[in-house]
Design an enzyme around this catalytic site. Structure first.
Site, PDB file in Angstrom:
ATOM      1  N   GLU A 165      -8.599 -33.038  -4.982  1.00  0.00           N
ATOM      2  CA  GLU A 165      -9.115 -34.431  -4.894  1.00  0.00           C
ATOM      3  C   GLU A 165     -10.634 -34.471  -5.080  1.00  0.00           C
ATOM      4  OE1 GLU A 165      -6.982 -36.380  -5.343  1.00  0.00           O
ATOM      5  OE2 GLU A 165      -5.159 -35.739  -4.322  1.00  0.00           O
TER       6      GLU A 165
HETATM    7  C1  LIG Z   1      -2.977 -26.146  -4.882  1.00  0.00           C
HETATM    8  C2  LIG Z   1      -3.492 -27.233  -5.789  1.00  0.00           C
HETATM    9  C3  LIG Z   1      -2.841 -28.458  -5.822  1.00  0.00           C
HETATM   10  C4  LIG Z   1      -3.303 -29.467  -6.660  1.00  0.00           C
HETATM   11  N1  LIG Z   1      -2.630 -30.649  -6.689  1.00  0.00           N
HETATM   12  C5  LIG Z   1      -2.961 -31.582  -7.608  1.00  0.00           C
HETATM   13  C6  LIG Z   1      -2.201 -32.783  -7.758  1.00  0.00           C
HETATM   14  O1  LIG Z   1      -1.225 -32.995  -7.033  1.00  0.00           O
HETATM   15  N2  LIG Z   1      -2.583 -33.691  -8.672  1.00  0.00           N
HETATM   16  C7  LIG Z   1      -3.667 -33.486  -9.487  1.00  0.00           C
HETATM   17  O2  LIG Z   1      -3.968 -34.341 -10.315  1.00  0.00           O
HETATM   18  N3  LIG Z   1      -4.402 -32.355  -9.363  1.00  0.00           N
HETATM   19  C8  LIG Z   1      -4.076 -31.394  -8.466  1.00  0.00           C
HETATM   20  N4  LIG Z   1      -4.815 -30.240  -8.361  1.00  0.00           N
HETATM   21  C9  LIG Z   1      -5.975 -30.079  -9.244  1.00  0.00           C
HETATM   22  C10 LIG Z   1      -7.287 -30.216  -8.490  1.00  0.00           C
HETATM   23  O3  LIG Z   1      -7.549 -31.576  -8.203  1.00  0.00           O
HETATM   24  C11 LIG Z   1      -8.400 -29.574  -9.336  1.00  0.00           C
HETATM   25  O4  LIG Z   1      -8.184 -28.162  -9.313  1.00  0.00           O
HETATM   26  C12 LIG Z   1      -9.770 -29.914  -8.776  1.00  0.00           C
HETATM   27  O5  LIG Z   1     -10.094 -31.272  -8.939  1.00  0.00           O
HETATM   28  C13 LIG Z   1     -10.883 -29.071  -9.437  1.00  0.00           C
HETATM   29  O6  LIG Z   1     -10.809 -29.179 -10.843  1.00  0.00           O
HETATM   30  P1  LIG Z   1     -10.734 -27.852 -11.731  1.00  0.00           P
HETATM   31  O7  LIG Z   1      -9.735 -26.922 -11.141  1.00  0.00           O
HETATM   32  O8  LIG Z   1     -10.569 -28.295 -13.145  1.00  0.00           O
HETATM   33  O9  LIG Z   1     -12.139 -27.166 -11.531  1.00  0.00           O
HETATM   34  P2  LIG Z   1     -13.448 -27.408 -12.394  1.00  0.00           P
HETATM   35  O10 LIG Z   1     -13.666 -28.871 -12.595  1.00  0.00           O
HETATM   36  O11 LIG Z   1     -13.421 -26.517 -13.581  1.00  0.00           O
HETATM   37  O12 LIG Z   1     -14.519 -26.869 -11.359  1.00  0.00           O
HETATM   38  C14 LIG Z   1     -14.999 -25.500 -11.317  1.00  0.00           C
HETATM   39  C15 LIG Z   1     -16.333 -25.499 -10.607  1.00  0.00           C
HETATM   40  O13 LIG Z   1     -17.266 -26.297 -11.371  1.00  0.00           O
HETATM   41  C16 LIG Z   1     -17.846 -27.286 -10.533  1.00  0.00           C
HETATM   42  N5  LIG Z   1     -18.105 -28.507 -11.304  1.00  0.00           N
HETATM   43  C17 LIG Z   1     -17.295 -29.095 -12.225  1.00  0.00           C
HETATM   44  N6  LIG Z   1     -17.853 -30.228 -12.685  1.00  0.00           N
HETATM   45  C18 LIG Z   1     -19.032 -30.354 -12.049  1.00  0.00           C
HETATM   46  C19 LIG Z   1     -20.074 -31.319 -12.085  1.00  0.00           C
HETATM   47  N7  LIG Z   1     -20.003 -32.394 -12.856  1.00  0.00           N
HETATM   48  N8  LIG Z   1     -21.164 -31.136 -11.286  1.00  0.00           N
HETATM   49  C20 LIG Z   1     -21.239 -30.050 -10.499  1.00  0.00           C
HETATM   50  N9  LIG Z   1     -20.300 -29.099 -10.415  1.00  0.00           N
HETATM   51  C21 LIG Z   1     -19.194 -29.255 -11.180  1.00  0.00           C
HETATM   52  C22 LIG Z   1     -16.834 -27.527  -9.431  1.00  0.00           C
HETATM   53  O14 LIG Z   1     -17.464 -28.056  -8.260  1.00  0.00           O
HETATM   54  C23 LIG Z   1     -16.280 -26.122  -9.208  1.00  0.00           C
HETATM   55  O15 LIG Z   1     -17.129 -25.395  -8.336  1.00  0.00           O
HETATM   56  C24 LIG Z   1      -4.406 -29.233  -7.504  1.00  0.00           C
HETATM   57  C25 LIG Z   1      -5.067 -27.994  -7.455  1.00  0.00           C
HETATM   58  C26 LIG Z   1      -4.596 -26.992  -6.623  1.00  0.00           C
HETATM   59  C27 LIG Z   1      -5.332 -25.673  -6.613  1.00  0.00           C
END
Ligand SMILES: Cc1cc2nc3c(=O)[nH]c(=O)nc-3n(C[C@H](O)[C@H](O)[C@H](O)COP(=O)(O)OP(=O)(O)OC[C@H]3O[C@@H](n4cnc5c(N)ncnc54)[C@H](O)[C@@H]3O)c2cc1C
Length: 322
Positions: A165
């Site tokens: 989230e």
């Molecule tokens: C167990 C689990 C359940 C989940 N369930 C759902 C679900 O039900 N529905 C759903 O839609 N999603 C779900 N997710 C997805 C989850 O919401 C995302 O993993 C999360 O929002 C982070 O996005 P990402 O993994 O693409 O990481 P990234 O966006 O690639 O982030 C990697 C790093 O980069 C940083 N970063 C990225 N953009 C910026 C920025 N603009 N400024 C500063 N730092 C930044 C982040 O803070 C982080 O440290 C789930 C994930 C997991 C692990």
């Protein structure tokens, strides 16, 4: 075939209603896991016998809850958890007032307050749950690392909360952009003004606990205003400098709001204790508020320095240097 849900061009607004609700709920998960980790750690600390007391009062080993460092860890867990719970309750009350108060202006103010709180409830409460569940493992010593106790499971369960989230950085971007820079820091300064009113109430008390909390709350609030001005004034001119401190800004704001709520609880608890209501509970509330002020809220000036003076060293290295 697609169906239009709601009105055209209001999709982003609708999406944020859902996101705010999901973010608030994840913050509550952080608080719930932290509470369970605390309860388990207290129970273990009363049971596990190891080492003699440092004051030499008893020649045999005692349950570890007698050791000052174990008490420090338990107080940290308790203060964070109670404080974040109070912050979440106040945010929920603002949400209710934003929807049901008869006065439209009061509704608007509560909506702005609630929206400022959402990244704090999500970001600060889940970051604190990492620390609290980690301390829960530490209280258990080697048994914490071994899966059978369940302490490590809380730590692992808490680890996802700062990621889904919206990671903490995404909450911080929201706090900097939509919640602070957009209105020139007005909502943030309005919250600081409310905190100042709590300080006036603390100042009217003659208790040492109220004085100790007042000292830290005032300094943290003044520090916060300096940071809000930095964020509001510099976010267009020096975005890299502001966003280098975005997560520290969220942590500072969360730290302050939690300290404020515990200060409010101290005021109520002192009155109730004086009236003889549930004295042991109220005395513990006061001690917990003071602990938070002296051990957690007092970190605010250091965070301010990192944000306002430390941005250069965050971005100093060229990409090739990593
Ligand atoms: C167990 C689990 C359940 C989940 N369930 C759902 C679900 O039900 N529905 C759903 O839609 N999603 C779900 N997710 C997805 C989850 O919401 C995302 O993993 C999360 O929002 C982070 O996005 P990402 O993994 O693409 O990481 P990234 O966006 O690639 O982030 C990697 C790093 O980069 C940083 N970063 C990225 N953009 C910026 C920025 N603009 N400024 C500063 N730092 C930044 C982040 O803070 C982080 O440290 C789930 C994930 C997991 C692990």
């Amino acid at each position: 075939m697609g169906y239009l849900v709601g009105e055209e061009n209001r999709g982003l607004e609708y999406m944020f209603i859902m996101m705010n609700s999901a973010r608030y709920a994840v913050g509550m998960q952080g608080i719930a896991i932290a509470e369970r980790a605390y309860q388990k750690a207290v129970s273990f600390a009363k049971d596990r016998v190891q080492s003699r007391p440092v004051d030499g009062s008893i020649k045999s080993s005692l349950p570890i809850i007698h050791h000052p460092d174990i008490k420090r860890m338990l107080m940290t867990m308790r203060a964070y958890t109670e404080g974040c719970r109070a912050m979440a309750a106040v945010a929920a009350a603002a949400y209710d007032a934003a929807h049901h108060h008869p006065d439209a202006e009061v509704q608007r103010q509560n909506q702005a307050f609630y929206e400022f709180m959402v990244p704090l409830v999500k970001g600060y409460s889940t970051e604190m749950s990492q620390e609290v569940t980690s301390l829960g493992v530490q209280v258990h010593g080697g048994m914490g690392f071994i899966e059978e106790t369940g302490a490590a499971q809380y730590y692992r369960d808490a680890r996802i909360l700062t990621i889904y989230e919206g990671t903490t950085a995404i909450q911080a971007n929201d706090l900097v952009g939509r919640k602070t820079a957009r209105d020139g820091g007005q909502t943030a300064k309005g919250i600081a003004a409310q905190i100042e009113r709590t300080e006036a109430e603390l100042a009217s008390r003659d208790s040492l606990d109220a004085r100790a909390v007042l000292k830290r709350l005032k300094l943290a609030r003044e520090t916060f205003i300096e940071v809000v001005e930095f964020v509001a004034c510099q976010s267009k001119a020096s975005p890299n400098a502001v966003f280098a401190g975005s997560v520290p800004y969220l942590m500072l704001a969360g730290n302050l709001v939690v300290g404020w709520q515990l200060a409010r609880s101290l005021l109520v608890a002192e009155d109730l204790a004086k009236a003889g209501t549930d004295v042991a509970f109220m005395t513990a509330k006061v001690a917990t508020a003071r602990f938070y002020a002296e051990h957690i809220l007092n970190k605010a000036p250091g965070i301010r320095d990192s944000i306002v003076e430390g941005a250069g060293s965050v971005t100093a290295l060229a990409l090739e240097a990593f």
